[in-house]
Design a protein around this motif. Structure first.
Motif: not given
Length: 200
Positions: A90, A120-121, A139, A141, A146
């Motif tokens: 993260l 980003s995650a 990914d 995210k 957020t």
């Protein structure tokens, strides 16, 4: 009246001169706590950014910061015939708003809220079953919130020349998940941070 105005201007000038800008970088020991996290372990990351120290009095100061921070956790599970090892990576833009109380020359107690913006995650790792290994890089995210909220607590020591050291713990307050049914999976960031920096 002129003398009073002169004193006021002198005080304002002194305060303005005492405002110091700086930069810091450091090490994160990050993890995720909460539901279904028993098999998670800490992940090493880093933090990097800028700070501004605004004095309020001889003992108190306000220090907003803007930091890029890599966080997350590691996951490992295995049984007969399979293993799964992954790292949740993260990245946040964190904005701590720290209140500082100087208990001695250069030594301060620090505490304050923090706002985090997820940049980003990813979930990266490899899954092995029956001697077949599959690597993955997902990914995640869209499955995470957020915005992240937390509280920071720590200690700082500042040398006269401008070099300073911080030790800090970030206690996550908000659920980092944002997928369907995430109300039942409450997980939060947890970060121990050690940083060194310089104020000009």
């Amino acid at each position: 009246m002129v003398a009073f105005a002169t004193v006021m201007l002198s005080n304002l000038s002194a305060q303005e001169e005492a405002v110091r800008f700086g930069a810091k970088a450091g090490l994160n020991i990050a993890s995720i706590t909460g539901d279904f996290t028993d098999e998670l372990s800490s992940k090493i990351g880093f933090t990097l950014g800028g700070v501004v120290e605004i004095p309020v009095s001889d003992k108190f100061a306000f220090q907003p910061e803007v930091l890029f921070s890599t966080q997350g956790a590691k996951y490992e599970d295995s049984d007969v015939g399979f293993s799964d090892e992954s790292t949740v990576k993260l990245s946040y833009i964190n904005i701590p708003m720290m209140a500082k109380f100087y208990v001695a020359e250069g030594l301060s107690l620090q505490a304050g809220p923090q706002l985090g913006i997820l940049v980003s995650a990813k979930d990266e790792g490899e899954y092995t079953e029956q001697n077949v290994t599959v690597e993955y890089d997902t990914d995640i995210k869209d499955d995470l919130s957020t915005v992240d909220f937390g509280l920071n607590f720590g200690l700082g020591y500042q040398l006269e020349g401008g070099l300073f050291f911080d030790g800090r713990y970030n206690l996550g307050l908000s659920n980092i998940n944002d997928f369907e049914g995430s109300d039942e999976v409450n997980q939060k960031n947890s970060v121990i941070q050690f940083a060194v920096g310089y104020k000009f």
